[in-house]
Each structure stands twice: as C-alpha cells, then as structure tokens.
Design a protein around this motif. Structure first.
Motif, PDB file in Angstrom:
ATOM      1  N   TRP A   1       0.785  -1.193  -0.082  1.00 58.61           N
ATOM      2  CA  TRP A   1      -0.140   0.156   0.229  1.00 58.61           C
ATOM      3  C   TRP A   1       0.838   1.385  -0.034  1.00 58.61           C
ATOM      4  O   TRP A   1       0.589   2.224  -0.774  1.00 58.61           O
ATOM      5  CB  TRP A   1      -0.878  -0.138   1.287  1.00 58.61           C
ATOM      6  CG  TRP A   1      -1.857   1.252   1.196  1.00 58.61           C
ATOM      7  CD1 TRP A   1      -2.705   1.800   0.433  1.00 58.61           C
ATOM      8  CD2 TRP A   1      -1.650   2.308   2.125  1.00 58.61           C
ATOM      9  NE1 TRP A   1      -3.167   2.957   0.826  1.00 58.61           N
ATOM     10  CE2 TRP A   1      -2.416   3.443   1.788  1.00 58.61           C
ATOM     11  CE3 TRP A   1      -0.871   2.309   3.434  1.00 58.61           C
ATOM     12  CZ2 TRP A   1      -2.670   4.566   2.658  1.00 58.61           C
ATOM     13  CZ3 TRP A   1      -0.837   3.738   4.011  1.00 58.61           C
ATOM     14  CH2 TRP A   1      -1.750   4.618   3.732  1.00 58.61           C
TER      15      TRP A   1
ATOM     16  N   VAL B   1      -9.239   0.405  -0.509  1.00 60.91           N
ATOM     17  CA  VAL B   1      -9.348  -0.934  -0.672  1.00 60.91           C
ATOM     18  C   VAL B   1      -7.572  -1.549  -0.619  1.00 60.91           C
ATOM     19  O   VAL B   1      -7.477  -2.530  -0.001  1.00 60.91           O
ATOM     20  CB  VAL B   1      -9.867  -1.253  -1.927  1.00 60.91           C
ATOM     21  CG1 VAL B   1      -9.758  -2.939  -2.215  1.00 60.91           C
ATOM     22  CG2 VAL B   1     -11.326  -1.003  -2.119  1.00 60.91           C
TER      23      VAL B   1
ATOM     24  N   LEU C   1      -6.722  -1.768   3.014  1.00 63.54           N
ATOM     25  CA  LEU C   1      -7.388  -2.848   3.755  1.00 63.54           C
ATOM     26  C   LEU C   1      -6.570  -4.200   3.464  1.00 63.54           C
ATOM     27  O   LEU C   1      -6.522  -5.026   4.174  1.00 63.54           O
ATOM     28  CB  LEU C   1      -8.825  -3.121   3.304  1.00 63.54           C
ATOM     29  CG  LEU C   1      -9.670  -1.907   3.788  1.00 63.54           C
ATOM     30  CD1 LEU C   1     -11.180  -2.200   3.257  1.00 63.54           C
ATOM     31  CD2 LEU C   1      -9.615  -1.787   5.147  1.00 63.54           C
TER      32      LEU C   1
END
Length: 449
Positions: free
Chosen positions: A394, A427, A430
């Motif tokens: 991420w 997203v 997550l």
C-alpha cells in the motif's frame, strides 16, 4: 532533483535497456514462494491474485513514470532521479521523510529475507547430497543457524567495501543467477509433473482438515497474498531506471512501454513457476520451491548455489542506500566530528594500508548483526516474506503514486476521478492490513510450534 541539462551525456538508455533493468529488478528470491502461494489460494484465486498484483503494479509504475520530470511530465525542466525526490517535490518534505522510512523498512526486511533464503538454500544443498550418498531413508536434517551466521560474516566484509553495490559486474551476476535458478525451478517442476504422471492440486488450494481449520486456511491465504505482493518490488526503483533513458522520445512514454512489456513477461514467468510448482507437489508444496527437490542432486546443488550467489550481491543492493542516507545525515548534523567524517589509516597484512571510517565500521556492523539476529529469531521464509510484501504494497505501490498523481494533475477533491483514486487506495490499504495480519499470525504460530 536535477536541472534539464545535467548528466545528459550519461543518459543513453533505450526501451530495451529499460526492459532489461526492470526484469532484472523484479525477478528475485520472491519468485520461489509463488508455488506455495498458489497452493494456499488454489488455481483460480492464485492466477487471479498474480494478475491483479501485476495490473496494480503496472498502473502504479505508469503514475510514477509521469513524475520523472517536473512540473510537466514531458517537458518539465527538472528531473526527479529517485522516488523520494518525486515525493518531496510533489507532496512536501514531511511525506518525503515518511516515504524514506517506509522504503528503508522495506529494504531492511528484504535483507532479513535474504539471510533466511541463504540458510534454506545451503541446507537444501547439504540435504540433497546427503540423500544421494546415504539414501532417502536417511535422517538428513541440518540446522540453519550456522549458515545464517556465515552469511552475516560475509556481508560484514562486503559492507565495508565502498560502492560495492555499484560494481559493474554485480548487476550482470545477479541477473544471470536469478534467471538461472528460476528457470531451473520451472524445469525441475515440469520434470516432476511428468514423472508423477498427473497434475496435483485442486481448484480451491489446500483444503481444511482435522489439523487445518477454516481460520488457519484463511490466514494462510492472506500470507500467500503477501508473498505474491513481495514478488513485485520494483516501484521504488522506477525513476532510477527512467533516469538512464534518452530524452527522445520522452522518457515517461518509453518507460510506460517498458513497464508493460516487462510486467507481461514477468507475469507469464510467475504463472509458470507458481502453477508448475503446485502441479508438481500439490498439498506438499514447499515454501521455497528449490528446497522441495532432491534429485538430480548436482542440478539441485547448482540451482541453490545460484540463489546464494544472487542474494549475496542483492543484499548489498538493498542495504547500501540505507547506509548512504544514515551516514550522510550524521555527517550533515556533525560535520566536524572525526568519528563520523575521518578515516583512520591501518595496515592489513598482505593487503597494504587503507583508511577505516569508525562510523561506517560500527553502524554497518550493527545493521548486519541485527538482520542476522532477526533471521535467526524468525527463520520462517514465507511468513517474513508476507510481512515485507505487505509493508511494500500500500505505501509504496499505491499511496504515494496516487497522491503524487493527484497533486501533479491538481485533481479537485470529491470529483469523480479523485473519489475513484481514493477508493482504490483505501481498498489497497485494507488488503495490506489483512496480508500483514495473516503473515504475523503465521509467524507467531509457526514460531510457537
């Protein structure tokens, strides 16, 4: 950040040299965990995961490629020659420091992974030789500890060589070794499938049983996703590769084309490695593909020796940027400190005289000792790989490229494109959390057992 005219004579790279650099950067020890990841996820989800991570990486590198020139991606007068430069110019100094911390944590994690990888590969060499000499019924088990310590000693010596990671032959050696052991892994897996006379594995991967609960299955799947994320590590180096390209055609156009071809080739290669490995071993797929074979012993030895040679050099490629940044920071804060800035002349028998910097000696020794100690404490290849892969995904693959794209193109808040990009980033965040949790759970569970 450099002006438009500096170092132009050194930028002679082309589309094909960029493709070669990217493939060399991507394909590494992470490819050997893909068969295990597919075994956890199954044929369908495993294939889907590899393709999705490849597409996310392709989109991310496309955004980063447009950050090379500033303020315009084609004609901007200034060049950002590193990922951190681009973050600083587009997002400010504070987030550039955050980027550096995440990058260096990722590089540190890779060094720990490489220490574990070396031990498992040397153990595999000794085991295959033992089986060949004494038969497969023999108890051929060897501890990892001594091999990790020996690897640490080698790295202690290499760390003291100035600019070792820039030696011209190092990248050639790394590329040759990585392609060699990866190709041998694919060939050995294919031979095993033919020898088995059938394709092992199931659509849903390793199923639940008395010893494997639904929860444990889920943790392993998340850990497998983290391992796949680790296999796409090159976003941090996109701008360094782009900085080697000629300015005609525009660097960002050339880089985007090179990203597409490189990731297409790499994804196909990953599919072969992951699928053939799972087809060969099924539910018994090892965490490191090369450790699952025993015969022919000489070929197993050669493949694992190539892997060891690769990670010996690759460790330096990832640790040297950390060394340079920390030592530069100390030198900037205390410019007159002799411990930091001066070299002490010493004589080495049969070598001659040389100058030793005490900061470099102490700090680099502490770094290598710490990575070796962590590898000894947690010698769990796939779990550590999953944590490092999650750490990279991420922040470095999604968050910073998306935020730089928004800042560079001045995309207004709450507009459709801004909302889509923020949902994409959230997203991805997550998934990073889930992959990290799954890998940490595996680390703790396997350590206890």
């Amino acid at each position: 950040m450099e002006s438009n005219g500096s170092k132009d004579s050194f930028r002679t790279g082309t589309y094909w040299t960029a493709v070669a650099h990217i493939i060399t950067t991507i394909i590494g020890a992470g490819v050997l965990s893909l068969a295990w990841s597919v075994a956890q996820l199954g044929w369908f989800v495993g294939a889907l995961a590899i393709v999705v991570f490849a597409l996310v990486t392709l989109y991310s590198t496309s955004l980063i490629s447009d950050c090379y020139r500033f303020p315009d991606p084609v004609s901007g007068p200034h060049r950002n020659t590193s990922y951190r430069d681009a973050v600083r110019v587009n997002l400010g100094a504070r987030r550039a420091w955050l980027c550096a911390l995440v990058q260096f944590a990722f590089f540190y994690g890779i060094c720990v992974v490489y220490t574990i990888t070396t031990a498992t590969s040397i153990r595999a060499i000794r085991r295959s030789n033992c089986y060949h000499k004494n038969g497969h019924a023999s108890a051929c088990e060897f501890p990892d500890l001594i091999y990790m310590i020996l690897f640490g000693v080698v790295q202690l010596l290499l760390c003291q060589i100035p600019n070792f990671h820039k030696l011209w032959g190092l990248s050639i050696l790394a590329a040759t070794m990585s392609f060699t052991y990866s190709t041998l892994g694919i060939g050995l897996a294919m031979a095993k499938v033919i020898g088995n006379g059938r394709v092992k594995g199931t659509l849903g991967g390793i199923g639940t049983s008395i010893s494997v609960t639904q929860a444990q299955k889920l943790w392993k799947m998340l850990q497998g996703l983290g391992d796949i994320a680790f296999a796409f590590p090159y976003t941090s180096l996109v701008l360094e590769i782009e900085d080697t390209l000629k300015s005609t055609p525009p660097e960002n156009i050339t880089m985007k084309k090179a990203n597409f071809l490189s990731l297409s080739i790499t994804t196909a290669f990953y599919m072969l490695c992951g699928f053939l490995g799972y087809a060969a071993f099924g539910g018994q797929t090892p965490g490191n593909l090369l450790t699952g074979f025993d015969e022919p012993y000489w070929l197993i030895d050669f493949a694992n020796a190539c892997l060891v040679l690769h990670v010996v050099g690759a460790y330096q490629v990832f640790c040297q940027p950390i060394f340079a940044c920390v030592e530069e920071w100390f030198s900037h804060i205390w410019p007159d400190n002799k411990f930091i800035n001066k070299g002490i002349p010493i004589r080495i028998p049969l070598w001659g005289s040389c100058r030793v910097n005490l900061l470099r000696l102490c700090w680099r020794t502490a770094f290598v000792v710490s990575t070796t100690a962590l590898a000894i404490l947690f010698p769990l290849f796939n779990a550590v790989l999953g944590i490092v892969g999650a750490l990279n995904f991420w922040p470095l693959i999604v968050y910073f490229p998306v935020e730089m794209h928004i800042a560079q193109n001045k995309i207004p808040r709450w507009k459709l494109k801004w909302n889509i990009l923020q949902i994409f980033s959230f997203v991805s965040f997550l998934f990073t959390v889930l992959m990290a949790v799954g890998s940490i759970e595996g680390l703790v569970k396997d350590k206890k057992s």
